[in-house]
Design an enzyme around this catalytic site. Structure first.
Site, short mmCIF file in Angstrom:
data_model
loop_
_atom_site.label_atom_id
_atom_site.label_comp_id
_atom_site.label_asym_id
_atom_site.label_seq_id
_atom_site.Cartn_x
_atom_site.Cartn_y
_atom_site.Cartn_z
N GLU A 54 -91.13 145.05 1.91
CA GLU A 54 -92.19 144.37 2.64
C GLU A 54 -93.42 145.26 2.79
OE1 GLU A 54 -88.28 143.20 4.79
OE2 GLU A 54 -89.03 144.84 3.53
N CYS A 87 -90.18 147.16 9.68
CA CYS A 87 -91.05 146.30 8.87
C CYS A 87 -91.74 145.24 9.73
CB CYS A 87 -90.24 145.63 7.77
SG CYS A 87 -89.70 146.78 6.48
N ALA A 157 -59.45 145.68 -18.90
CA ALA A 157 -59.68 145.32 -20.31
C ALA A 157 -58.31 145.11 -20.93
CB ALA A 157 -60.43 146.43 -21.04
N ARG A 187 -70.50 150.96 -13.96
CA ARG A 187 -70.24 152.24 -13.28
C ARG A 187 -71.50 152.79 -12.63
NH1 ARG A 187 -66.85 155.18 -18.14
NH2 ARG A 187 -64.90 154.01 -17.93
N GLU A 296 -60.51 151.20 -12.05
CA GLU A 296 -60.26 151.13 -13.49
C GLU A 296 -58.89 151.72 -13.79
OE1 GLU A 296 -63.38 151.63 -16.43
OE2 GLU A 296 -64.67 152.43 -14.84
N GLY A 298 -54.46 151.81 -14.23
CA GLY A 298 -53.42 151.24 -15.06
C GLY A 298 -52.73 150.11 -14.32
#
Length: 373
Positions: A54, A87, A157, A187, A296, A298
């Site tokens: 702002e 602000c 993945a 990441r 991430e 196992g």
């Protein structure tokens, strides 16, 4: 055709996104000032300690801000417990006629007080324009500021038959280059990446963003028996990003000393909690100022995290490959949920192509929700 409040709020949200990965622990905020149908000032918050969106927009607008309308995706701040002035003071001094905010600030120090201050001073206030989009944009900030715990994303993945590695542990590469680039970018947007010791021993990962100019996350390893090799990349690459080990009081004092001498940070949990509690981990991380974590891990870590209820969002990359056997490593391991009626559910699911792979993401549906938790 004249532009509407929605059009200008979309512009404010686009500006806010320019701060992605740079503003933690602050929210992403964009601001647009419009007068007589023309944009006379705009800006976004670039990071902690820097001027708020702002103020940047007001500075750009100058005297043209008088009688204009400010669009912002988050309620303007009104408190002084930070490095920058409120602000709301700048807004009132500028002579703005109207303020349109997508959502109120969940910070208890603000929480509607900023908008109320403006109303009492005679400024016309409209709120709730594109609220859902604004809440989604700052989902990390919302969770952290209201619970003190980080927003947790679980990334996997896997093959089409739900495997993350071969029987021998090989996982490079299940997904294609496009998906891997997306993960590197992800990441750079979180405060920390978390894995289990099994991932470290199998892959010796760096867990960095791997792109010049991008912020690297803190690397966190769950390692109850302190098995991490002293030559692991997570130890030898401390100049690129910090590494934080979570272990137990049974760990070797000598090895802890060597790791700390190398610059690794080590946190001890009592031996009675060798099966390390994710609630304990994320409570500690929240107290350390970490607002977002990307898991991430196992299969074992993934299963523990999901069953514990700490995961807020999942991102699964599915490659059109099949490993065809129980001995290949599962994306989610451990004791299964006993019935379909108790299965974890996703909401807000989105599916898109990433190179030759599919990206499926969604939010864990909470049994009890106070907003999105």
């Amino acid at each position: 055709m004249p532009k509407t409040d929605v059009d200008y709020m979309k512009r404010a949200l686009r500006l806010a996104r320019k701060g992605r990965g740079k503003t933690s622990p602050n929210p992403m905020v964009g601001a647009v000032i419009v007068k007589n149908g023309a944009v006379v000032g705009e800006g976004f918050h670039p990071g902690p300690g820097a001027p708020h969106a702002e103020v940047i927009a007001l500075t750009q607008a100058g005297k043209r801000a008088k009688g204009a309308t400010l669009y912002t995706n988050l309620e303007p701040c009104c408190h002084t417990e930070k490095r920058t002035p409120p602000c709301t003071d700048a807004i009132l001094k500028s002579g703005l006629r109207r303020v349109v905010a997508a959502m109120t600030d969940p910070n208890p120090l603000v929480s509607g007080r900023g908008l109320e201050q403006l109303r009492k001073a005679g400024v016309e206030v409209t709120e709730g324009v594109l609220r859902e989009a604004a809440e989604r944009l700052n989902e990390v900030f919302l969770k952290y500021i209201t619970t003190g715990k980080p927003f947790v994303i679980l990334k996997v993945a896997m093959t089409l038959d739900g495997r993350i590695a071969t029987a021998k542990g090989s996982s490079r590469w299940i997904t294609g280059e496009a998906a891997r680039l997306e993960v590197h970018h992800l990441r750079s947007e979180v405060d920390a990446v978390l894995v289990g010791i099994g991932t470290v021993l199998a892959d010796d990962p760096m867990l960095t963003a791997r792109r010049p100019g991008r912020r690297n996350p803190i690397r966190i390893v769950i390692d109850p028996d302190l098995k991490i090799p002293l030559k692991a990349k997570l130890v030898s690459s401390l100049s690129e990003a910090p590494t934080f080990l979570i272990t137990t009081s049974s760990a070797s004092v000598e090895k802890i000393r060597k790791l700390e001498k190398a610059g690794v940070q080590v946190a001890l949990l009592p031996q009675a909690k060798r099966e390390i509690s994710f609630d304990d981990i994320f409570e500690r991380l929240g107290k350390a100022g970490i607002t977002s974590v990307l898991i991430e891990g196992g299969g074992r870590v993934n299963g523990m995290a999901l069953r514990s209820g700490v995961v807020d969002k999942v991102i699964f990359y599915v490659a059109p490959k099949l490993l065809c056997g129980d001995d290949a490593r599962s994306a989610v391991a451990g004791k299964a949920i006993p019935s379909l009626g108790e299965a974890l559910l996703l909401e807000g699911v989105q599916v898109q192509e990433s190179g030759g792979d599919l990206r499926i993401e969604g939010y864990l549906k909470k049994k009890e929700r106070g907003g999105r938790s």
